[in-house]
Enzyme design. Structure first.
Site, PDB file in Angstrom:
ATOM      1  N   GLU A 137      -6.493 -21.703 -16.400  1.00 19.97           N
ATOM      2  CA  GLU A 137      -6.906 -22.328 -15.138  1.00 19.97           C
ATOM      3  C   GLU A 137      -8.068 -23.262 -15.451  1.00 19.97           C
ATOM      4  O   GLU A 137      -9.100 -22.827 -15.977  1.00 19.97           O
ATOM      5  CB  GLU A 137      -7.343 -21.277 -14.115  1.00 19.97           C
ATOM      6  CG  GLU A 137      -7.744 -21.903 -12.781  1.00 19.97           C
ATOM      7  CD  GLU A 137      -8.520 -20.964 -11.891  1.00 19.97           C
ATOM      8  OE1 GLU A 137      -8.379 -21.075 -10.658  1.00 19.97           O
ATOM      9  OE2 GLU A 137      -9.295 -20.140 -12.402  1.00 19.97           O
ATOM     10  N   ASP A 141      -8.871 -17.280 -16.339  1.00 18.30           N
ATOM     11  CA  ASP A 141      -9.593 -17.733 -15.162  1.00 18.30           C
ATOM     12  C   ASP A 141     -10.671 -18.750 -15.547  1.00 18.30           C
ATOM     13  O   ASP A 141     -11.469 -18.512 -16.460  1.00 18.30           O
ATOM     14  CB  ASP A 141     -10.230 -16.526 -14.475  1.00 18.30           C
ATOM     15  CG  ASP A 141     -10.903 -16.863 -13.178  1.00 18.30           C
ATOM     16  OD1 ASP A 141     -10.196 -17.282 -12.241  1.00 18.30           O
ATOM     17  OD2 ASP A 141     -12.139 -16.714 -13.096  1.00 18.30           O
ATOM     18  N   ASP A 178      -4.813 -11.157 -15.908  1.00 19.10           N
ATOM     19  CA  ASP A 178      -5.874 -12.131 -15.693  1.00 19.10           C
ATOM     20  C   ASP A 178      -7.005 -11.876 -16.688  1.00 19.10           C
ATOM     21  O   ASP A 178      -7.482 -10.746 -16.820  1.00 19.10           O
ATOM     22  CB  ASP A 178      -6.416 -12.004 -14.269  1.00 19.10           C
ATOM     23  CG  ASP A 178      -6.404 -13.325 -13.529  1.00 19.10           C
ATOM     24  OD1 ASP A 178      -6.887 -14.313 -14.116  1.00 19.10           O
ATOM     25  OD2 ASP A 178      -5.924 -13.379 -12.380  1.00 19.10           O
ATOM     26  N   ASP A 205      -1.841  -1.349  -3.966  1.00 25.61           N
ATOM     27  CA  ASP A 205      -2.176  -0.608  -5.179  1.00 25.61           C
ATOM     28  C   ASP A 205      -1.065  -0.713  -6.220  1.00 25.61           C
ATOM     29  O   ASP A 205       0.019  -1.261  -5.960  1.00 25.61           O
ATOM     30  CB  ASP A 205      -2.454   0.859  -4.844  1.00 25.61           C
ATOM     31  CG  ASP A 205      -1.400   1.486  -3.952  1.00 25.61           C
ATOM     32  OD1 ASP A 205      -0.195   1.251  -4.208  1.00 25.61           O
ATOM     33  OD2 ASP A 205      -1.756   2.190  -2.998  1.00 25.61           O
ATOM     34  N   ASP A 224       0.843  -1.197   0.000  1.00 27.55           N
ATOM     35  CA  ASP A 224       0.000   0.000   0.000  1.00 27.55           C
ATOM     36  C   ASP A 224       0.877   1.246   0.000  1.00 27.55           C
ATOM     37  O   ASP A 224       1.627   1.474   0.955  1.00 27.55           O
ATOM     38  CB  ASP A 224      -0.920  -0.034   1.226  1.00 27.55           C
ATOM     39  CG  ASP A 224      -1.670   1.265   1.435  1.00 27.55           C
ATOM     40  OD1 ASP A 224      -1.847   2.021   0.460  1.00 27.55           O
ATOM     41  OD2 ASP A 224      -2.090   1.529   2.586  1.00 27.55           O
ATOM     42  N   HIS A 236      -3.518 -17.365  -4.827  1.00 28.60           N
ATOM     43  CA  HIS A 236      -4.483 -16.537  -4.106  1.00 28.60           C
ATOM     44  C   HIS A 236      -5.765 -17.296  -3.742  1.00 28.60           C
ATOM     45  O   HIS A 236      -6.565 -16.807  -2.946  1.00 28.60           O
ATOM     46  CB  HIS A 236      -4.851 -15.310  -4.945  1.00 28.60           C
ATOM     47  CG  HIS A 236      -5.643 -15.637  -6.171  1.00 28.60           C
ATOM     48  ND1 HIS A 236      -5.062 -16.156  -7.309  1.00 28.60           N
ATOM     49  CD2 HIS A 236      -6.971 -15.549  -6.431  1.00 28.60           C
ATOM     50  CE1 HIS A 236      -5.996 -16.359  -8.218  1.00 28.60           C
ATOM     51  NE2 HIS A 236      -7.155 -16.001  -7.713  1.00 28.60           N
ATOM     52  N   ASP A 237      -5.960 -18.500  -4.316  1.00 25.76           N
ATOM     53  CA  ASP A 237      -7.147 -19.303  -4.033  1.00 25.76           C
ATOM     54  C   ASP A 237      -6.860 -20.505  -3.140  1.00 25.76           C
ATOM     55  O   ASP A 237      -7.772 -21.289  -2.873  1.00 25.76           O
ATOM     56  CB  ASP A 237      -7.751 -19.823  -5.349  1.00 25.76           C
ATOM     57  CG  ASP A 237      -8.584 -18.779  -6.066  1.00 25.76           C
ATOM     58  OD1 ASP A 237      -9.069 -17.847  -5.402  1.00 25.76           O
ATOM     59  OD2 ASP A 237      -8.751 -18.904  -7.298  1.00 25.76           O
TER      60      ASP A 237
END
Length: 569
Positions: A267, A212, A112, A43, A35, A338-339
């Site tokens: 994916e 994705d 993505d 960001d 950040d 991240h999943d």
């Protein structure tokens, strides 16, 4: 010991060199990376500030998860505008600075591509629900009375995959959250709008896409009821559907084949080795993210039912994918993202955090394929000791907690806390731990998701100052792949397949061979090299312990979570 189990076909010394095969990839989840403003949210300017960090780590390819405009129902995977940047993350100028900064450091950028669904706030959906042409049939609508869904399909986030829309007076399909309606890929206008958007980004010098859940685009015609006995009811009708290859071939012809030197990674939940080979051998995809090794700890119940995983299953799964794509395809290697929960907590041992993190990193970097490192993996970040349901932010986790608390046999969060702590995606989404300063140096404000409380001991600053840290070990792993083609392009042969504690394999390319020996447990088993593997001299290339007698590697005792990589002449 048993002789090695090898690939079905002999690989030639001539290799098909591709930059993405030789790359070390790194995934950034922007919201949690760094950040720059103090508002508690990572960001794009924060990413720009850390580009030298990525370069120092040896990163060649960056996968940037969604930074597009979004209402954040699924934290960016519900896109409101494909051609705008979420203001919380910055501006298009900020994105361009990141792209240019990466390219200046010879790091490629992959975006993505989320086109199975959009946000329900996307203008396409807002027009479609009002039946405004040409958007009337951009989504999958079915007639029905409120409370009586068109079929029994379940969302991958739980509950019905259908939501009744009062404006249109019909149900729409959403395989994920109700705020993520599925696009109707049968409509040529939908596909052309997607292709135009892809060209828009490729013309801005992105180096490819991570696609994705791309194998969910095609659904069985007629939308029949699914098998209620499957983990997700109806999945046989929307995973690897009947027109998947048609859609991807068209995407390749209309878009991808017109751009040189880009990479595509699909994916694909539920894809098999044979299925993946069809997508990557002559298809438009270069690599596939599969989920078979992510299901090794799955129980027989729902997606939140977990069991202990077995090393024999891990070896069998990786070996099947290594040999199955040996001639026609390429592996995308990962153990967390991240999943998924943190790999040290899932496949390693927090008691041996540093050692087991190095062991798992060795596995990822020495198998045949492109290693994808997830932010924080390089310092050995772990799962989080969540104490209450109120600490979670992930929509999938919150939906599960909500459903379970409605059951008569669940009295409170304590009854499901073990599964939620183990499997929640929030384990991977807590902020990056940069230092031992408040909030791990991620932000000067209040972080959007609490930082893992172990940040005073587990952080980048301390790791970079310690030459024996996970970070420096990962840097050496990246160098090792650059220095030894055998670790990139070499044939894979499983060694000692029946050993209950050791995962070992041989990589071979021409006269060069590399032996990898990994002890996946806290015991001290003995390794014996099979007599069928002959060699003249051996050099120890890398180990996560000091090795007093580095050669020969014929037989030795391994310490807890020990990893060794030898070069054999």
């Amino acid at each position: 010991m048993d002789p090695p189990a090898s690939a079905s076909a002999t690989e030639s010394e001539e290799v098909d060199r591709q930059w993405w095969k030789e790359a070390t990839a790194y995934e950034i989840y922007p919201r949690s990376f760094y950040d720059s403003t103090g508002n508690g949210v990572g960001d794009l300017p924060g990413i720009y500030e850390k580009l030298d960090y990525l370069d120092d780590l040896g990163v060649d390819l960056l996968w940037l998860t969604p930074v597009y405009d979004s209402p954040l129902a699924d934290f960016g995977y519900d896109i409101r505008d494909y051609r705008s940047i979420l203001p919380e993350y910055g501006t298009m100028d900020d994105w361009e600075r990141v792209r240019d900064g990466l390219h200046d450091r010879d790091i490629r950028l992959v975006m993505d591509l989320v086109v199975n669904h959009t946000s329900d706030e996307h203008t396409w959906f807002q027009q479609s629900r009002r039946e405004v042409d040409p958007y009337t049939d951009y989504y999958i609508w079915r007639e029905g009375e409120s409370g009586d869904p068109p079929n029994n399909w379940e969302s991958l986030f739980g509950g019905s995959a259908w939501t009744y829309d009062e404006v249109r007076g019909e149900y729409y399909l959403h395989l994920f959250d109700e705020k993520q309606p599925d696009l109707d890929w049968r409509n040529p206008a939908v596909r052309e709008d997607v292709y135009e958007m892809m060209r828009w980004w490729l013309d801005r010098d992105v180096d490819g896409f991570r696609m994705d859940v791309v194998n969910l685009l095609s659904k069985t015609e007629g939308f029949p009821d699914g098998d209620a006995g499957s983990v997700v009811t109806g999945s046989e009708h929307f995973i690897n559907g009947p027109r998947m290859h048609e859609y991807l071939r068209e995407m390749d012809e209309r878009v991808l084949s017109n751009y040189d030197d880009i990479v595509t990674v699909g994916e694909m939940p539920g894809v098999s080795v044979d299925g993946a080979r069809e997508y990557v051998s002559d298809g438009p995809l270069d690599m596939v993210f599969h989920f078979e090794h992510m299901r090794l700890d799955a129980g027989e119940g729902d997606a939140w039912d977990f069991r202990d995983w077995e090393l024999s299953d891990l070896k069998e799964t990786f070996t099947r994918w290594q040999t199955g794509l040996a001639e026609d395809g390429w592996n995308a290697l990962y153990l967390n993202n991240h999943d998924q929960p943190r790999m040290v907590s899932r496949f390693g041992d927090e008691e041996y955090r540093v050692t087991s993190a190095k062991l798992l990193g060795t596995l990822l970097h020495t198998l045949r394929g492109t290693p994808f490192v997830y932010q924080g993996e390089e310092i050995g970040m772990t799962n989080v000791p969540f104490e209450s349901a109120g600490q979670f932010a992930d929509v999938e986790t919150l939906r599960y907690v909500e459903r379970m608390l409605e059951r008569d046999d669940v009295e409170g969060f304590a009854d499901i806390s073990e599964a939620v702590r183990y499997g929640s995606r929030d384990n991977a989404r807590t902020p990056m731990q940069w230092s031992d300063e408040p909030n791990g140096g991620f932000t000067t404000g209040e972080p959007w998701l609490a930082v893992n409380p172990n940040y005073p001991e587990v952080n980048v600053e301390d790791a970079r100052a310690d030459p024996n840290s996970v970070w420096h070990y990962y840097r050496r792993l990246a160098d090792l792949r650059e220095e030894h083609d055998v670790l990139v392009y070499g044939r894979y042969d499983l060694v000692a397949p029946e050993h209950p504690q050791i995962y070992s394999y041989l990589r071979s390319l021409g006269d060069e061979r590399a032996l990898v020996v990994l002890n996946f447990f806290g015991d001290e088993p003995r390794f014996d090299l099979p007599e069928s593997i002959e060699y003249g001299e051996a050099d120890l290339l890398l180990a996560n312990y000091d090795v007093e007698r580095p050669a020969p590697p014929d037989a030795f005792d391994l310490r807890p979570y020990e990893a060794r990589v030898y070069r054999l002449d």
